[in-house]
Motif scaffolding. Structure first.
Motif, PDB file in Angstrom:
ATOM      1  N   ALA A  20      38.938 -34.584  85.460  1.00 44.68           N
ATOM      2  CA  ALA A  20      37.576 -34.324  85.931  1.00 44.68           C
ATOM      3  C   ALA A  20      37.142 -35.497  86.801  1.00 44.68           C
ATOM      4  O   ALA A  20      37.528 -36.641  86.556  1.00 44.68           O
ATOM      5  N   ARG A  22      33.761 -37.408  88.755  1.00 45.75           N
ATOM      6  CA  ARG A  22      32.302 -37.501  88.827  1.00 45.75           C
ATOM      7  C   ARG A  22      31.880 -37.764  90.262  1.00 45.75           C
ATOM      8  O   ARG A  22      32.342 -38.708  90.898  1.00 45.75           O
ATOM      9  N   ARG A  32      27.259 -35.755  88.400  1.00 45.35           N
ATOM     10  CA  ARG A  32      27.778 -34.543  87.750  1.00 45.35           C
ATOM     11  C   ARG A  32      29.287 -34.485  87.970  1.00 45.35           C
ATOM     12  O   ARG A  32      29.830 -35.076  88.886  1.00 45.35           O
ATOM     13  N   TRP A  33      29.957 -33.716  87.138  1.00 43.87           N
ATOM     14  CA  TRP A  33      31.421 -33.665  87.129  1.00 43.87           C
ATOM     15  C   TRP A  33      31.928 -32.366  87.750  1.00 43.87           C
ATOM     16  O   TRP A  33      31.258 -31.332  87.682  1.00 43.87           O
ATOM     17  N   HIS A  98      33.709 -39.664  94.857  1.00 46.69           N
ATOM     18  CA  HIS A  98      33.696 -39.776  93.397  1.00 46.69           C
ATOM     19  C   HIS A  98      33.628 -41.251  93.005  1.00 46.69           C
ATOM     20  O   HIS A  98      34.111 -42.107  93.733  1.00 46.69           O
ATOM     21  N   ARG A 102      38.149 -38.896  84.804  1.00 47.12           N
ATOM     22  CA  ARG A 102      38.382 -38.863  83.366  1.00 47.12           C
ATOM     23  C   ARG A 102      39.395 -37.769  83.045  1.00 47.12           C
ATOM     24  O   ARG A 102      39.271 -36.651  83.524  1.00 47.12           O
ATOM     25  N   VAL A 112      31.498 -33.720  79.350  1.00 42.23           N
ATOM     26  CA  VAL A 112      30.965 -34.182  80.640  1.00 42.23           C
ATOM     27  C   VAL A 112      29.969 -33.147  81.160  1.00 42.23           C
ATOM     28  O   VAL A 112      30.006 -31.983  80.767  1.00 42.23           O
ATOM     29  N   TRP A 114      29.269 -30.922  83.727  1.00 46.85           N
ATOM     30  CA  TRP A 114      29.890 -30.215  84.850  1.00 46.85           C
ATOM     31  C   TRP A 114      28.832 -29.712  85.822  1.00 46.85           C
ATOM     32  O   TRP A 114      27.726 -29.329  85.408  1.00 46.85           O
TER      33      TRP A 114
END
Length: 128
Positions: A20, A22, A32-33, A98, A102, A112, A114
């Motif tokens: 993922a 961010r 946000r992810w 980003h 993770r 997280v 999303w």
């Protein structure tokens, strides 16, 4: 039929964990992810865009495996298509757009925040 901008998302797996990323930009998405990826260029195949975007955004080489069924509406004319992918070489680093990456194990997928457009894709990944 309206013109849609196609975005590819990578469900990049390594040792059973999903990567993922961010967002750091644009401001409305920051913090946000999402699944890493990006826009498909005119005339480019989705799989090729995925390989290119992962190289540009994360500095890794990856192999697209299988497309996840469906298209996921991201709003404002954007639609995301997701591929499961395997890490071939390199250690992912947040190079563009980003500020953190993770690796999430199966029990960590919902730890997280999303982006709304990625949530249906994460559900599709867990169901397929």
């Amino acid at each position: 039929m309206t013109d849609r901008i196609v975005v590819v998302g990578a469900a990049l797996y390594d040792d059973g964990r999903l990567l993922a990323a961010r967002r750091s930009a644009p401001e409305e998405l920051a913090g946000r992810w999402e699944l890493p990826g990006g826009k498909v260029e005119p005339g480019e195949r989705g799989e090729d865009a995925l390989v290119r975007e992962l190289r540009e955004e994360l500095g890794v080489e990856a192999e697209p495996l299988a497309r996840v069924p469906g298209e996921f509406d991201l709003g404002r004319g954007y639609v995301m298509r997701v591929w499961r992918a395997r890490l071939l070489a390199g250690e992912p680093k947040p190079l563009e757009d980003h500020d953190e990456l993770r690796w999430l194990g199966p029990g960590d997928l919902w730890t997280v925040d999303w982006l709304p457009g990625d949530i249906p894709a994460i559900h599709a990944l867990t169901e397929s």
